[in-house]
Design a protein around this motif. Structure first.
Motif, mmCIF file in Angstrom:
data_model
loop_
_atom_site.group_PDB
_atom_site.id
_atom_site.type_symbol
_atom_site.label_atom_id
_atom_site.label_comp_id
_atom_site.label_asym_id
_atom_site.label_seq_id
_atom_site.Cartn_x
_atom_site.Cartn_y
_atom_site.Cartn_z
ATOM 1 N N ILE A 30 -18.257 -61.531 19.060
ATOM 2 C CA ILE A 30 -17.607 -60.793 19.975
ATOM 3 C C ILE A 30 -16.383 -60.483 19.243
ATOM 4 O O ILE A 30 -15.394 -61.447 18.619
ATOM 5 C CB ILE A 30 -17.260 -61.800 21.132
ATOM 6 C CG1 ILE A 30 -18.504 -62.100 22.112
ATOM 7 C CG2 ILE A 30 -16.141 -60.940 22.393
ATOM 8 C CD1 ILE A 30 -18.314 -63.074 22.994
ATOM 9 N N LEU A 31 -16.064 -59.232 19.374
ATOM 10 C CA LEU A 31 -14.876 -58.480 18.516
ATOM 11 C C LEU A 31 -13.948 -57.819 19.456
ATOM 12 O O LEU A 31 -14.217 -56.803 20.115
ATOM 13 C CB LEU A 31 -15.437 -57.551 17.411
ATOM 14 C CG LEU A 31 -14.178 -56.752 16.677
ATOM 15 C CD1 LEU A 31 -13.377 -57.738 15.629
ATOM 16 C CD2 LEU A 31 -14.946 -55.616 15.763
ATOM 17 N N ASP A 32 -12.822 -58.386 19.325
ATOM 18 C CA ASP A 32 -11.721 -57.828 20.047
ATOM 19 C C ASP A 32 -11.170 -56.458 19.674
ATOM 20 O O ASP A 32 -10.828 -56.443 18.541
ATOM 21 C CB ASP A 32 -10.538 -58.640 20.645
ATOM 22 C CG ASP A 32 -9.463 -58.208 21.552
ATOM 23 O OD1 ASP A 32 -8.982 -56.929 21.369
ATOM 24 O OD2 ASP A 32 -9.230 -58.758 22.397
ATOM 25 N N LYS A 33 -11.260 -55.149 20.124
ATOM 26 C CA LYS A 33 -11.061 -53.935 19.411
ATOM 27 C C LYS A 33 -9.626 -53.583 19.150
ATOM 28 O O LYS A 33 -9.329 -53.124 18.197
ATOM 29 C CB LYS A 33 -11.697 -52.863 20.075
ATOM 30 C CG LYS A 33 -11.094 -52.494 21.469
ATOM 31 C CD LYS A 33 -12.044 -51.476 21.984
ATOM 32 C CE LYS A 33 -11.495 -51.260 23.440
ATOM 33 N NZ LYS A 33 -12.259 -50.120 24.202
ATOM 34 N N ASN A 34 -8.846 -54.555 20.007
ATOM 35 C CA ASN A 34 -7.338 -54.334 19.970
ATOM 36 C C ASN A 34 -6.517 -55.253 18.966
ATOM 37 O O ASN A 34 -5.659 -54.794 17.970
ATOM 38 C CB ASN A 34 -6.745 -54.382 21.299
ATOM 39 C CG ASN A 34 -7.261 -53.169 22.183
ATOM 40 O OD1 ASN A 34 -7.345 -52.067 21.817
ATOM 41 N ND2 ASN A 34 -7.451 -53.830 23.235
#
Length: 341
Positions: A30-34
């Motif tokens: 899971i990658l937080d784009k911010n």
């Protein structure tokens, strides 16, 4: 922007050669784009990442067993066909190997003669337009004689054709699977629906151009191949409603993303549309429709890693890929998944 800006080093042993026994047990990054923050879970945990009222958009294309092995009718020489696009009922654009000598009028036979083909013309990139001859239903003949057109980096033979199909595959026409969807099981989809997540479908018939390497040093000089898509009104309405309610549109795969963003570029409100898209999404391009993306890990310097970099930022994506290599994630079509949110 240079092609080499999207390079990462991948050990060959991390390229998944076979699907896992349980589709949903693959790993999920899971990658937080911010923020670029990374979490490690399993794909069946995707339920926890979706919220009531979100829209999950799936590509329901079905992969054709589009690789055929046969012989030249007059010499018996071995030939390989790869079906790309249907032009009319019995005429297809195909890649022939070896194809240099396959001039108009050349004839080929497959199986025990159940399927025959004649070259009509030489067209784009040296591909051939061929007319097939058979009895019965073409899809049934193809299902009997054809093999799944697995990507070149998968060297193992696939025992079960259905493992290169999503469980919701419906509309035949793809030369490759929309692989982000391979992780879903019927049970997992039911859990997602039970949580109040709405599921919608688009169709994009994946062409081999999707996997073509970017050869130009300047990525803006790369020309995308066109792929046929269908956005049904039902799905357009779902996306519009989700947006107006302040909820998220989550695309499953770069293929569904290209459909939504192609139509979303033209109108703020989506409407039913059918056509061909050659959209190329790279850093600097705006997203008009999707808020989050479920995707697999893509080839270095590919248009697909450029697309995910446009959503999450190139540095965040390259750091995520570096982490995936360190954590020994499985890469590409039968590999693990990533949620960019």
């Amino acid at each position: 922007m240079k092609r080499t800006d999207f390079y990462y080093d991948l050990p060959e042993e991390l390229i998944a050669q076979e699907p896992l026994k349980d589709r949903s047990s693959s790993r999920l990054m899971i990658l937080d784009k911010n923020t670029g923050e990374i979490e490690h879970k399993h794909f069946y945990d995707i339920v926890d990442e979706l919220n009531e009222g979100d829209a999950l958009i799936l590509n329901d294309t079905k992969v054709l067993p589009a690789r055929l092995y046969g012989q030249k009718e007059d010499t018996g020489g071995a030939i390989e066909f790869l079906l790309l696009h249907k032009h009319t009922l019995d005429t297809w654009e195909v890649i022939l190997k070896p194809g240099r000598k396959a001039k108009p009028g050349a004839r080929f036979v497959f199986g025990n003669g159940e399927l025959k083909a004649e070259v009509l013309d030489v067209i784009n990139d040296g591909n051939r337009l061929v007319k097939f001859e058979y009895e019965g239903v073409f899809e049934e003949v193809l299902d009997k004689l054809g093999e799944m057109p697995l990507p070149h980096y998968i060297t193992h033979k696939l025992e079960d054709k259905n493992r290169y199909q999503t469980v919701y595959a419906k509309n035949p026409g793809s030369a490759a699977a929309p692989t982000a969807g391979l992780h879903f099981t019927p049970e997992l989809l039911e859990k997602i629906k039970a949580k109040g997540v709405n599921i919608g479908y688009v169709t994009l018939h994946v062409g081999l151009g999707t996997f073509r390497p970017v050869k130009a040093d300047d990525i803006l000089e790369h020309k995308m191949h066109s792929e046929f898509y269908i956005l049904p009104q039902e799905t357009a309405d779902l996306v519009n409603k989700t947006k107006s309610n302040g909820k998220r549109v989550i695309s499953v795969g770069t293929t569904a993303t290209r459909v939504l963003e192609t139509v979303g570029m033209e109108n703020e409100k989506l409407e039913q549309k059918t056509g061909w898209t050659n959209i190329f999404i790279y850093p600097g391009k705006e997203f008009h429709v999707i808020d989050a993306l479920i995707t697999n890990f893509h080839l270095p310097e590919s248009t697909l890693i450029m697309l995910v970099s446009a959503l999450a930022g190139r540095e965040n994506v390259l750091n995520a890929y570096k982490t995936a290599v360190q954590e020994k994630y499985r890469f590409f079509s039968f590999g693990d998944a990533m949620l960019i949110k």
